[in-house]
Design an enzyme around this catalytic site. Structure first.
Site, PDB file in Angstrom:
ATOM      1  N   LYS A   1      14.213 -20.819 -32.073  1.00  0.00           N
ATOM      2  CA  LYS A   1      12.737 -20.735 -32.065  1.00  0.00           C
ATOM      3  C   LYS A   1      12.185 -21.301 -30.762  1.00  0.00           C
ATOM      4  O   LYS A   1      11.332 -20.704 -30.111  1.00  0.00           O
ATOM      5  CB  LYS A   1      12.196 -21.525 -33.246  1.00  0.00           C
ATOM      6  CG  LYS A   1      10.714 -21.890 -33.150  1.00  0.00           C
ATOM      7  CD  LYS A   1      10.205 -22.657 -34.345  1.00  0.00           C
ATOM      8  CE  LYS A   1      10.305 -24.129 -34.189  1.00  0.00           C
ATOM      9  NZ  LYS A   1       9.294 -24.800 -33.379  1.00  0.00           N
ATOM     10  N   ASN A   2      12.728 -22.478 -30.365  1.00  0.00           N
ATOM     11  CA  ASN A   2      12.128 -23.185 -29.228  1.00  0.00           C
ATOM     12  C   ASN A   2      12.529 -22.619 -27.880  1.00  0.00           C
ATOM     13  O   ASN A   2      12.069 -23.091 -26.850  1.00  0.00           O
ATOM     14  CB  ASN A   2      12.421 -24.691 -29.313  1.00  0.00           C
ATOM     15  CG  ASN A   2      11.613 -25.322 -30.445  1.00  0.00           C
ATOM     16  OD1 ASN A   2      10.670 -24.695 -30.944  1.00  0.00           O
ATOM     17  ND2 ASN A   2      12.005 -26.487 -30.873  1.00  0.00           N
TER      18      ASN A   2
ATOM     19  N   ARG B   1       1.209 -25.246 -30.965  1.00  0.00           N
ATOM     20  CA  ARG B   1       1.427 -26.097 -29.800  1.00  0.00           C
ATOM     21  C   ARG B   1       1.991 -25.294 -28.643  1.00  0.00           C
ATOM     22  O   ARG B   1       1.646 -25.531 -27.491  1.00  0.00           O
ATOM     23  CB  ARG B   1       2.415 -27.201 -30.207  1.00  0.00           C
ATOM     24  CG  ARG B   1       3.116 -27.919 -29.080  1.00  0.00           C
ATOM     25  CD  ARG B   1       2.363 -29.063 -28.577  1.00  0.00           C
ATOM     26  NE  ARG B   1       3.014 -29.687 -27.422  1.00  0.00           N
ATOM     27  CZ  ARG B   1       2.427 -30.613 -26.696  1.00  0.00           C
ATOM     28  NH1 ARG B   1       1.208 -31.008 -27.011  1.00  0.00           N
ATOM     29  NH2 ARG B   1       3.036 -31.153 -25.667  1.00  0.00           N
TER      30      ARG B   1
ATOM     31  N   CYS C   1       1.962 -28.948 -35.061  1.00  0.00           N
ATOM     32  CA  CYS C   1       2.253 -30.060 -35.985  1.00  0.00           C
ATOM     33  C   CYS C   1       1.395 -31.276 -35.599  1.00  0.00           C
ATOM     34  O   CYS C   1       1.051 -31.448 -34.456  1.00  0.00           O
ATOM     35  CB  CYS C   1       3.718 -30.508 -35.880  1.00  0.00           C
ATOM     36  SG  CYS C   1       4.896 -29.223 -35.874  1.00  0.00           S
TER      37      CYS C   1
ATOM     38  N   ARG D   1      -0.600 -34.393 -30.089  1.00  0.00           N
ATOM     39  CA  ARG D   1       0.230 -33.676 -29.137  1.00  0.00           C
ATOM     40  C   ARG D   1      -0.459 -33.635 -27.754  1.00  0.00           C
ATOM     41  O   ARG D   1      -1.089 -32.652 -27.386  1.00  0.00           O
ATOM     42  CB  ARG D   1       0.561 -32.271 -29.631  1.00  0.00           C
ATOM     43  CG  ARG D   1       1.112 -32.225 -31.041  1.00  0.00           C
ATOM     44  CD  ARG D   1       2.407 -32.991 -31.234  1.00  0.00           C
ATOM     45  NE  ARG D   1       3.525 -32.425 -30.492  1.00  0.00           N
ATOM     46  CZ  ARG D   1       4.243 -31.400 -30.914  1.00  0.00           C
ATOM     47  NH1 ARG D   1       3.938 -30.816 -32.033  1.00  0.00           N
ATOM     48  NH2 ARG D   1       5.262 -30.962 -30.191  1.00  0.00           N
TER      49      ARG D   1
ATOM     50  N   ASP E   1      14.366 -33.480 -34.051  1.00  0.00           N
ATOM     51  CA  ASP E   1      14.175 -32.416 -35.061  1.00  0.00           C
ATOM     52  C   ASP E   1      15.212 -32.482 -36.174  1.00  0.00           C
ATOM     53  O   ASP E   1      15.048 -31.838 -37.209  1.00  0.00           O
ATOM     54  CB  ASP E   1      14.226 -31.039 -34.396  1.00  0.00           C
ATOM     55  CG  ASP E   1      13.050 -30.841 -33.457  1.00  0.00           C
ATOM     56  OD1 ASP E   1      13.103 -29.921 -32.624  1.00  0.00           O
ATOM     57  OD2 ASP E   1      12.092 -31.627 -33.543  1.00  0.00           O
TER      58      ASP E   1
ATOM     59  N   ILE F   1      10.853 -40.653 -30.419  1.00  0.00           N
ATOM     60  CA  ILE F   1      10.130 -39.625 -29.648  1.00  0.00           C
ATOM     61  C   ILE F   1       8.692 -39.470 -30.120  1.00  0.00           C
ATOM     62  O   ILE F   1       7.763 -39.416 -29.331  1.00  0.00           O
ATOM     63  CB  ILE F   1      10.855 -38.241 -29.751  1.00  0.00           C
ATOM     64  CG1 ILE F   1      12.325 -38.365 -29.424  1.00  0.00           C
ATOM     65  CG2 ILE F   1      10.124 -37.180 -28.951  1.00  0.00           C
ATOM     66  CD1 ILE F   1      12.694 -38.304 -27.974  1.00  0.00           C
TER      67      ILE F   1
ATOM     68  N   ARG G   1       7.332 -21.393 -40.646  1.00  0.00           N
ATOM     69  CA  ARG G   1       7.079 -21.356 -39.198  1.00  0.00           C
ATOM     70  C   ARG G   1       8.373 -21.470 -38.387  1.00  0.00           C
ATOM     71  O   ARG G   1       8.458 -21.020 -37.260  1.00  0.00           O
ATOM     72  CB  ARG G   1       6.207 -22.545 -38.792  1.00  0.00           C
ATOM     73  CG  ARG G   1       4.745 -22.353 -38.857  1.00  0.00           C
ATOM     74  CD  ARG G   1       4.035 -23.589 -38.331  1.00  0.00           C
ATOM     75  NE  ARG G   1       4.409 -23.865 -36.952  1.00  0.00           N
ATOM     76  CZ  ARG G   1       4.495 -25.090 -36.429  1.00  0.00           C
ATOM     77  NH1 ARG G   1       4.263 -26.138 -37.169  1.00  0.00           N
ATOM     78  NH2 ARG G   1       4.828 -25.270 -35.178  1.00  0.00           N
TER      79      ARG G   1
END
Ligand code: EPZ
Length: 419
Positions: free
Chosen positions: A22-23, A92, A116, A123, A306, A328, A399
């Protein structure tokens, strides 16, 4: 509000293939703006944020043609450089469009990105804005919109004050079209960054040092398109591996890259989770007793934030005490309160650290997923728990995990989606 209804405890079996990352998908789509060309992307995960990114590209004048996990994009006729508030506010990753639009058009207008709730101050994007200014952009703020302008971006040196994955990717892409050389220091080193740099280099860019803390980007006049295959999602891989470990199941995870979750496998060896691995598969063996092991989340190749929520659920089943330290993000331990309602023995030391005593029996509960990775952690907890668990706000899970209920049913999970 739709929910997942899950009956536990569950024993998993069989094989589960991993989808595209996804990222990475959320970066290659905006990167197509600097290509001003046609690009074919394969192994695209079918999740909402990807559709959002593609529809944003279309609003800007791009053409997209998606068939299953393949999409053809054409950004030659892109003609807008303003991100609409209603879309940009929802996710985001819309911030990833800013740099390429600035590099291509010399001006970009955008609202604060959404997504998120994790991360201080909803963020922040200060590192992005500072970086663009280092490349010569001027910033104006007009009725809660940011406007960045730069006739021609000029190469410079920028030291990231905080290691940021998306800021590293964003400045790397943007500097590709700046005049002169840019040196980025204190960069994130995620595998997705290395993949992106390699792709851009194959098509005319000159990016050295991706995957290390220092990158040097020599500006070029243009970068062409081509085929791009998205690598497997390492967070999905780790989530499924932890799911098997927590339920004492034997599970084979295919189409994955075990080398991208080496930190988790190293910890698995320490806590007694047996596994076998190949280049693109990972077989988790039934491991009755799990030892506790404390973790501190860290940028890649350290323990990924994550995977912190799924790992915390695993530690509720360990034979002893562990400390989970989330370094983080703020607000990324919200879900622990729900685990304790399910019977976990946890003590919140501060907003970033929790002590977990195991093993404890978990019981079914009505839950709500606060964010994407907490969502999969609650699913794992409900597979360990006795009884029927209901999880609401599953939009947050959809998502990031494509058709997760359908895929889990295939490996023996009793999960249904209620409308
Ligand atoms: C990326 O987020 C991922 N998202 C996140 O995955 C992941 O958790 C995170 O990297 C860390 O690995 C995408 O790639 C789309 P950061 P990113 O910038 O880049 C602070 C998921 O579940 N920061 O590395 O947004 C920030 O608040 C998501 O898939 C600033 O202070 O994370 C955080 O504390 C969640 N100012 C820290 O840096 C800025 O301008 C690291 O965040 C930017 C970030």
């Amino acid at each position: 509000m739709s929910q997942f209804i899950i009956n536990g405890p569950a024993k998993l079996s069989g094989e589960i293939p991993v989808n595209g990352a996804k990222n990475l998908a959320l970066k290659i789509i905006p990167a197509s703006i600097i290509l001003a060309d046609e690009i074919t992307i394969t192994n695209l995960p079918d999740i909402e944020d990807i559709d959002r990114a593609l529809s944003l590209l279309e609003i800007l004048g791009g053409k997209t043609e998606k068939r299953g996990s393949r999409v053809k994009i054409d950004t030659r006729n892109l003609n807008k450089n303003e991100l609409p508030k209603d879309i940009a506010n929802k996710f985001r990753a819309s911030i990833m469009f800013v740099g390429p639009l600035l590099a291509r058009f010399g001006e970009v207008k955008f609202p604060h990105p959404g997504g998120c709730v994790i991360g201080a101050g909803g963020r922040p994007i200060d590192i992005f804005v500072e970086g663009f200014k280092k490349l010569g952009a001027e910033l104006k703020i007009q009725n809660d919109h940011y406007i960045l302008k730069a006739k021609k971006l000029r190469g410079n040196t920028y030291f990231f004050p905080n290691v940021s994955v998306t800021a590293t990717e964003s400045l790397m892409m943007t500097a590709t079209l700046a005049s002169g050389t840019t040196t980025l220091k204190n960069c994130a080193m995620e595998p997705e960054i290395t993949e992106l740099a390699q792709y851009l280099n194959e098509n005319g860019a000159d990016i050295q040092g991706a995957g290390t803390p220092t990158m040097t980007i020599k500006g070029v006049d243009n970068v062409s398109g081509g085929k791009f295959h998205i690598i497997p999602d390492r967070i999905e891989t780790g989530s499924f591996a932890i799911m098997a470990a927590a339920t004492g199941s034997e599970l084979t995870i295919t189409d994955c890259r075990p080398d991208h979750i080496q930190i988790l496998l190293t910890i698995f060896e320490k806590i007694g989770i047996k596994y076998q691995r190949g280049r693109d598969w990972l077989k988790i063996k039934r491991s009755p007793k799990i030892q506790p092991y404390s973790i501190k989340t860290h940028e890649y190749p350290g323990f990924p934030t994550d995977l912190q929520p799924p790992y915390t659920v695993l530690m509720t089943q360990a034979q002893g005490t562990s400390i989970i330290h989330e370094t983080i993000y703020d607000r990324r331990l919200f879900y622990v309160d729900m685990l304790s309602q399910m019977g976990a023995d946890t003590i919140m030391c501060d907003p970033h650290r929790v002590v977990v005593n195991g093993p404890t029996k978990l019981y079914n509960k009505k839950l709500t997923s606060p964010d994407l990775r907490a969502g999969i952690a609650l699913i794992i907890a409900s597979l360990v728990a006795e009884g029927e668990t209901q999880i609401g706000n599953i939009y947050q899970i959809d998502r990031g995990y494509e058709k997760i209920d359908k895929r889990l049913r295939k490996i023996g999970v009793n999960i249904n989606r209620s409308k």
